[in-house]
Write an enzyme that holds these catalytic residues in place. Structure first.
Site, PDB file in Angstrom:
ATOM      1  N   SER A   1       0.840  -1.187   0.000  1.00 19.32           N
ATOM      2  CA  SER A   1       0.000   0.000   0.000  1.00 19.32           C
ATOM      3  C   SER A   1       0.885   1.250   0.000  1.00 19.32           C
ATOM      4  CB  SER A   1      -0.949  -0.043   1.201  1.00 19.32           C
ATOM      5  OG  SER A   1      -1.955   0.931   1.097  1.00 19.32           O
TER       6      SER A   1
ATOM      7  N   ASP B   1      -8.269  -5.300  -6.658  1.00 18.39           N
ATOM      8  CA  ASP B   1      -7.814  -4.117  -5.932  1.00 18.39           C
ATOM      9  C   ASP B   1      -8.030  -2.889  -6.803  1.00 18.39           C
ATOM     10  OD1 ASP B   1      -6.521  -2.168  -4.479  1.00 18.39           O
ATOM     11  OD2 ASP B   1      -4.597  -3.216  -4.354  1.00 18.39           O
TER      12      ASP B   1
ATOM     13  N   HIS C   1      -8.103  -4.503  -1.949  1.00 14.38           N
ATOM     14  CA  HIS C   1      -6.791  -4.045  -1.503  1.00 14.38           C
ATOM     15  C   HIS C   1      -6.293  -4.839  -0.289  1.00 14.38           C
ATOM     16  CE1 HIS C   1      -3.441  -1.356  -1.212  1.00 14.38           C
ATOM     17  NE2 HIS C   1      -3.781  -0.925  -0.012  1.00 14.38           N
TER      18      HIS C   1
END
Length: 407
Positions: free
Chosen positions: A147, A320, A353
């Site tokens: 991330s 994602d 995600h």
């Protein structure tokens, strides 16, 4: 075991300076001079990456979190094997888990609040470099992170290209797209319009801006999940008989309609989050993430990465939409343009995600082999590499994996 180091005077990218930057960190394993792996945590994570090796005299330190955030990936015998590697994870400046940030003590003995300097991803990278210097770690074997932690990884290849042999940016991108920027802006406004935010000066005996922070976190949760995972976990089901709407005010007509499982989930997790995180830190860290642009000062991503002569492994996940497969493909092309050996894994997953956190069986094999053998690693070669033109046509997707937390 959490430790804290003071790395001295630190000048932030904004031009402001603080005299003594403190950094909280944890280390695992033994350093042999060439086996250091830096793990970069995500937005609201901490330096407490794994439970392995963090017990001392029967005491447990969780850095304010319920559990270690990558416990299934880092540890003895795991993908980042702490019997082979010396693992370092540093809490980023601006956070609230022990490093200098808005809730930490300022020069006047009171919390910094919004007087703390604005922070950038580049500041995080330079602070980590300073701490590693304190620990006697020169060149890193690898830097790994997911991330915004993956942006931190990319920034290592940009700022300190000679200081790292291998990098693994997971579920990340060179920059956020406008949709994610918009959602982050709404999240920040939820905090700053909370009456208890008080211009960022809410420390002490008064109430915290928990309602605003809770809504900001709920927006984040929606970003981290996919349509498929939300359908599977919640559907349109009503919450159980004992579920209550106590967390937020309800309009009178609302009592006629069902309180759904998805609402209950968001409310519960938001309130849990407000017990462990700081609202000002959320403002600071989301702005750092929003601001990051790999190509800044270089003109293109390829130019920014041109000095990096190590190897790169990119991991992305099909559902994602926060950091997309296409964004990882673009990064792979940028590495290839500079001649850096690069592999790109695309994992079929409907977790969104969050997949990089909840699917260690997807992340582990290629990560383990890449750390050991670079892009020549068996799992790296077997499961996918980027093509010369970065189109992704040469990728082979890893198999679908079941959720660790079935709904």
């Amino acid at each position: 075991m959490t430790e804290t180091a003071t790395v001295g005077e630190f000048r932030f990218a904004c031009g402001e300076t603080i005299e003594d930057l403190e950094l909280a960190y944890e280390t695992y394993g033994e350093f042999d001079g060439s086996n250091a792996v830096l793990v970069c945590h995500a937005l609201t994570g901490s330096h407490h990456v794994t439970d392995s090796g963090w017990r001392e005299d029967g005491e447990e330190t969780t850095a304010g979190q319920a559990r270690a955030w990558w416990n299934d990936v880092v540890g003895p015998g795991k993908a980042i094997d702490t019997t082979e590697y010396y693992v370092v994870c540093v809490n980023i400046p601006g956070s609230c888990y022990g490093s200098s940030g808005p809730p930490s003590e300022g020069p006047d003995g009171e919390p910094w609040g919004t007087d703390f300097p604005p922070v950038t991803v580049g500041d995080w990278t330079r602070a980590q470099r300073r701490l590693l210097d304190e620990l006697g770690v020169g060149r890193l074997h690898a830097v790994v992170g997911g991330s915004v932690g993956g942006m931190n990884v990319l920034d290592w290849a940009k700022q300190f290209p000679d200081d790292v042999r291998r990098i693994v940016p997971v579920a990340t991108a060179a920059r956020l797209d406008p949709q994610c920027l918009a959602i982050d802006a709404i999240a920040r406004r939820a905090i700053t319009t909370d009456a208890n935010w008080n211009g960022g000066d809410y420390y002490g005996d008064g109430p915290d801006p928990d309602d605003g922070l809770a809504i900001a976190r709920q927006l984040g949760h929606v970003m981290y999940l996919s349509k498929g995972s939300m359908e599977r976990k919640f559907g349109r089901r009503a919450a159980g008989r004992d579920a209550r709407r106590d967390d937020f005010p309800e309009d009178p007509a609302g009592a006629f309609f069902p309180y759904r499982e998805v609402e209950s989930y968001l409310d519960y997790n938001a309130r849990s989050f407000t017990e462990r995180f700081d609202a000002n830190s959320y403002l600071y860290l989301t702005r750092a993430m929003d601001d990051y642009d790999l190509s800044s000062e270089y003109g293109s991503d390829a130019d920014a990465l041109a000095a990096f002569e190590g190897e790169a492994l990119l991991l992305s996940f099909t559902a994602d939409w926060h950091f997309t497969v296409e964004q990882s493909r673009s990064l792979a092309a940028a590495f290839e343009a500079g001649g850096a050996p690069v592999a790109h894994h695309v994992v079929d997953s409907d977790h969104g995600h969050d997949a990089f956190l909840v699917e260690p069986e997807s992340v582990g094999p290629p990560l383990r082999d890449f750390l050991a053998d670079g892009i020549e690693g068996r799992a790296v070669r077997d499961e996918g590499t980027a093509t010369d033109d970065g189109s992704g046509e040469g990728e082979r997707r890893a198999p679908v994996h079941a959720s660790l937390f079935p709904g």
